[in-house]
Scaffold this motif. Structure first.
Motif, PDB file in Angstrom:
ATOM      1  N   GLU A 213      31.321  30.837 -18.836  1.00 25.25           N
ATOM      2  CA  GLU A 213      30.695  29.908 -17.895  1.00 25.25           C
ATOM      3  C   GLU A 213      29.291  30.404 -17.561  1.00 25.25           C
ATOM      4  OE1 GLU A 213      33.008  29.152 -14.443  1.00 25.25           O
ATOM      5  OE2 GLU A 213      34.792  28.489 -15.570  1.00 25.25           O
ATOM      6  N   VAL A 214      28.393  29.464 -17.277  1.00 27.62           N
ATOM      7  CA  VAL A 214      27.019  29.817 -16.911  1.00 27.62           C
ATOM      8  C   VAL A 214      26.991  30.249 -15.447  1.00 27.62           C
ATOM      9  CG1 VAL A 214      24.653  28.994 -16.671  1.00 27.62           C
ATOM     10  CG2 VAL A 214      26.055  28.229 -18.604  1.00 27.62           C
ATOM     11  N   GLY A 215      26.405  31.418 -15.214  1.00 29.01           N
ATOM     12  CA  GLY A 215      26.310  31.927 -13.852  1.00 29.01           C
ATOM     13  C   GLY A 215      24.956  32.557 -13.599  1.00 29.01           C
ATOM     14  N   LYS A 216      24.849  33.224 -12.477  1.00 30.23           N
ATOM     15  CA  LYS A 216      23.597  33.878 -12.094  1.00 30.23           C
ATOM     16  C   LYS A 216      23.729  35.376 -12.326  1.00 30.23           C
ATOM     17  CE  LYS A 216      20.208  34.093  -8.334  1.00 30.23           C
ATOM     18  NZ  LYS A 216      19.140  33.483  -9.127  1.00 30.23           N
ATOM     19  N   PRO A 217      22.732  36.010 -12.969  1.00 30.81           N
ATOM     20  CA  PRO A 217      22.821  37.463 -13.217  1.00 30.81           C
ATOM     21  C   PRO A 217      22.909  38.243 -11.913  1.00 30.81           C
ATOM     22  CG  PRO A 217      21.033  36.472 -14.487  1.00 30.81           C
ATOM     23  CD  PRO A 217      21.500  35.436 -13.513  1.00 30.81           C
ATOM     24  N   ARG A 218      23.485  39.416 -12.000  1.00 34.78           N
ATOM     25  CA  ARG A 218      23.536  40.290 -10.846  1.00 34.78           C
ATOM     26  C   ARG A 218      22.135  40.829 -10.559  1.00 34.78           C
ATOM     27  NH1 ARG A 218      29.126  43.060 -12.987  1.00 34.78           N
ATOM     28  NH2 ARG A 218      30.554  41.615 -11.930  1.00 34.78           N
ATOM     29  N   PRO A 219      21.771  40.944  -9.277  1.00 37.90           N
ATOM     30  CA  PRO A 219      20.401  41.354  -8.928  1.00 37.90           C
ATOM     31  C   PRO A 219      19.961  42.660  -9.574  1.00 37.90           C
ATOM     32  CG  PRO A 219      21.572  40.570  -6.980  1.00 37.90           C
ATOM     33  CD  PRO A 219      22.577  40.636  -8.076  1.00 37.90           C
ATOM     34  N   ALA A 220      20.882  43.620  -9.703  1.00 37.19           N
ATOM     35  CA  ALA A 220      20.512  44.912 -10.276  1.00 37.19           C
ATOM     36  C   ALA A 220      20.332  44.850 -11.788  1.00 37.19           C
ATOM     37  CB  ALA A 220      21.564  45.960  -9.920  1.00 37.19           C
ATOM     38  N   LEU A 221      20.914  43.828 -12.421  1.00 36.92           N
ATOM     39  CA  LEU A 221      20.843  43.694 -13.885  1.00 36.92           C
ATOM     40  C   LEU A 221      20.431  42.259 -14.216  1.00 36.92           C
ATOM     41  CD1 LEU A 221      24.171  45.565 -14.674  1.00 36.92           C
ATOM     42  CD2 LEU A 221      21.866  46.491 -14.948  1.00 36.92           C
ATOM     43  N   PRO A 222      19.176  41.907 -13.970  1.00 36.58           N
ATOM     44  CA  PRO A 222      18.750  40.505 -14.124  1.00 36.58           C
ATOM     45  C   PRO A 222      18.712  40.005 -15.561  1.00 36.58           C
ATOM     46  CG  PRO A 222      16.862  41.910 -13.682  1.00 36.58           C
ATOM     47  CD  PRO A 222      18.077  42.772 -13.535  1.00 36.58           C
ATOM     48  N   ASP A 223      18.697  40.923 -16.542  1.00 32.92           N
ATOM     49  CA  ASP A 223      18.603  40.518 -17.947  1.00 32.92           C
ATOM     50  C   ASP A 223      19.914  40.705 -18.697  1.00 32.92           C
ATOM     51  OD1 ASP A 223      18.559  43.258 -17.800  1.00 32.92           O
ATOM     52  OD2 ASP A 223      17.069  43.528 -19.398  1.00 32.92           O
ATOM     53  N   GLN A 224      21.048  40.720 -17.956  1.00 35.06           N
ATOM     54  CA  GLN A 224      22.352  40.908 -18.575  1.00 35.06           C
ATOM     55  C   GLN A 224      23.367  39.924 -18.013  1.00 35.06           C
ATOM     56  OE1 GLN A 224      23.820  44.926 -18.410  1.00 35.06           O
ATOM     57  NE2 GLN A 224      21.821  45.836 -18.891  1.00 35.06           N
ATOM     58  N   GLY A 225      24.313  39.561 -18.869  1.00 37.09           N
ATOM     59  CA  GLY A 225      25.481  38.844 -18.397  1.00 37.09           C
ATOM     60  C   GLY A 225      26.537  39.853 -17.976  1.00 37.09           C
ATOM     61  N   TYR A 226      27.733  39.396 -17.676  1.00 36.23           N
ATOM     62  CA  TYR A 226      28.774  40.339 -17.276  1.00 36.23           C
ATOM     63  C   TYR A 226      30.161  39.746 -17.519  1.00 36.23           C
ATOM     64  CZ  TYR A 226      28.466  37.579 -12.938  1.00 36.23           C
ATOM     65  OH  TYR A 226      28.436  36.559 -12.015  1.00 36.23           O
ATOM     66  N   LEU A 227      31.160  40.610 -17.403  1.00 38.13           N
ATOM     67  CA  LEU A 227      32.557  40.234 -17.596  1.00 38.13           C
ATOM     68  C   LEU A 227      33.301  40.331 -16.281  1.00 38.13           C
ATOM     69  CD1 LEU A 227      31.524  41.327 -20.476  1.00 38.13           C
ATOM     70  CD2 LEU A 227      33.926  41.721 -20.980  1.00 38.13           C
ATOM     71  N   GLU A 228      34.219  39.404 -16.069  1.00 37.00           N
ATOM     72  CA  GLU A 228      35.102  39.436 -14.910  1.00 37.00           C
ATOM     73  C   GLU A 228      36.544  39.492 -15.414  1.00 37.00           C
ATOM     74  OE1 GLU A 228      34.546  39.663 -11.784  1.00 37.00           O
ATOM     75  OE2 GLU A 228      32.468  39.057 -11.430  1.00 37.00           O
ATOM     76  N   PHE A 229      37.340  40.387 -14.836  1.00 31.26           N
ATOM     77  CA  PHE A 229      38.718  40.572 -15.284  1.00 31.26           C
ATOM     78  C   PHE A 229      39.702  40.167 -14.198  1.00 31.26           C
ATOM     79  CE2 PHE A 229      36.245  43.526 -17.841  1.00 31.26           C
ATOM     80  CZ  PHE A 229      36.765  43.329 -19.110  1.00 31.26           C
ATOM     81  N   PHE A 230      40.763  39.527 -14.632  1.00 30.75           N
ATOM     82  CA  PHE A 230      41.873  39.202 -13.738  1.00 30.75           C
ATOM     83  C   PHE A 230      43.170  39.426 -14.501  1.00 30.75           C
ATOM     84  CE2 PHE A 230      45.089  36.219 -12.162  1.00 30.75           C
ATOM     85  CZ  PHE A 230      45.180  36.662 -10.842  1.00 30.75           C
ATOM     86  N   VAL A 231      44.069  40.202 -13.915  1.00 35.32           N
ATOM     87  CA  VAL A 231      45.345  40.523 -14.556  1.00 35.32           C
ATOM     88  C   VAL A 231      46.477  39.948 -13.717  1.00 35.32           C
ATOM     89  CG1 VAL A 231      46.867  42.342 -15.389  1.00 35.32           C
ATOM     90  CG2 VAL A 231      44.388  42.642 -15.534  1.00 35.32           C
ATOM     91  N   ASP A 232      47.314  39.148 -14.348  1.00 32.87           N
ATOM     92  CA  ASP A 232      48.472  38.542 -13.687  1.00 32.87           C
ATOM     93  C   ASP A 232      49.733  39.125 -14.301  1.00 32.87           C
ATOM     94  OD1 ASP A 232      50.189  36.974 -12.242  1.00 32.87           O
ATOM     95  OD2 ASP A 232      49.928  35.188 -13.497  1.00 32.87           O
ATOM     96  N   CYS A 233      50.554  39.741 -13.472  1.00 31.91           N
ATOM     97  CA  CYS A 233      51.808  40.347 -13.940  1.00 31.91           C
ATOM     98  C   CYS A 233      52.949  39.377 -13.657  1.00 31.91           C
ATOM     99  CB  CYS A 233      52.059  41.675 -13.240  1.00 31.91           C
ATOM    100  SG  CYS A 233      50.726  42.877 -13.439  1.00 31.91           S
TER     101      CYS A 233
END
Length: 291
Positions: A65-85
């Motif tokens: 999904e298109v989002g906004k970069p983190r302020p400390a890393l303006p030229d990078q995307g990132y990963l978000e993890f969610f684990v469901d047991c």
């Protein structure tokens, strides 16, 4: 983490087998169980994979999904993890038990995967400081038979390999701002380079030796475990200790060296399998990884 009760006689039997490099199921100390890998299994994701390791089943879906970069890393995307047991995996996952394990797994996955050594986060940047790709990695534990970290890491690497991110076209609007247009052509996409994405090798100390891919029964006989994330070149990106027992420095060094060796041996057949599966258009392959 799921556990089982093991009698003293069973512990002695397992301990003596590990000492002689012959485990209960016939494997050596550095051998994995057979692994079943299936990609492109969830239709409403940009990439997905299912891994069965022994009786452990893990399903991973990746959504871009298109989002906004983190302020400390303006030229990078990132990963978000969610684990469901899933509570169906083991009764211990019911209620708060599954939530606590899911949080522990998520925090570890952040440390292992969400860094520039593992994934080229710069390639996920669309417009520095304004737009980037956010990869939401959802992990579902369907069944637990020990060694969850290894199975999850392999499933994540396979799902990222399978991920297709739509190409982005930037244009300026009348006010000088940037407009984003996503390609709706499923073949007009960008693929991630997953060569450096690490695999996790978990080693359990049993007696004076350590084993790879421990079952729940072997885990019950272990005093402590060492999680080692390693790339295809054998570079260690993360090390974590689990369990209440202690590990002496010599054991830690030996376990790290084993993890590097087994990890390198794990990457090669995995990548060959994924590339072969894609080239042949198949959706399912079975392979056994041996350290």
């Amino acid at each position: 983490m799921a556990t089982v009760q093991v009698s003293e006689a069973e512990k002695v039997y397992i301990l003596h087998g590990v000492r002689d490099d012959l485990r209960v199921d016939g494997r050596g100390c550095e051998d994995y169980r057979h692994m079943d890998i299936e990609t492109d299994v969830v239709s409403n994701t940009d990439g997905s994979a299912k891994v069965s390791l022994g009786y452990s089943d893990v399903l991973v879906g990746v959504k871009a999904e298109v989002g906004k970069p983190r302020p400390a890393l303006p030229d990078q995307g990132y990963l978000e993890f969610f684990v469901d047991c899933s509570a169906n995996a083991t009764p211990e996952f019911e209620g708060r038990g599954g939530e606590e394990l899911g949080l522990e797994l998520s925090n570890t996955l952040y440390k292992v995967f969400s860094n520039k050594q593992s994934v080229d986060l710069h390639s996920l940047c669309i417009s520095p400081g304004e737009h980037c790709w956010v990869l939401y990695v959802d992990v579902l534990l369907l069944q637990c038979d020990g060694n969850l970290f290894d199975a999850i890491s392999i499933a994540i690497k396979a799902a990222l390999f399978n991920t297709r991110i739509p190409k982005v076209h930037l244009s300026e609007d009348e006010e000088g701002g940037k407009e984003i247009e996503l390609s709706d052509d499923p073949y007009d996409c960008v693929r991630l380079n997953v060569e450096n994405v690490p695999c996790i090798v978990t080693l359990c100390k049993i007696g004076h030796r350590h084993v790879v891919d421990a079952t729940l029964q072997e885990k019950a006989c272990s005093v402590a475990s060492l999680l080692i994330a390693t790339t295809h070149r054998g570079t260690v990106t993360c090390v974590r200790k689990f369990g209440g027992g202690s590990l002496d420095p010599e054991s830690i060094f030996e376990m790290i060296e084993t993890g590097k060796r087994v990890g390198k041996a794990l990457h090669t057949p995995l990548m060959e399998l994924l590339k072969e599966e894609e080239s042949l258009g198949k959706k399912r392959q079975k392979v056994g990884f041996l350290g």
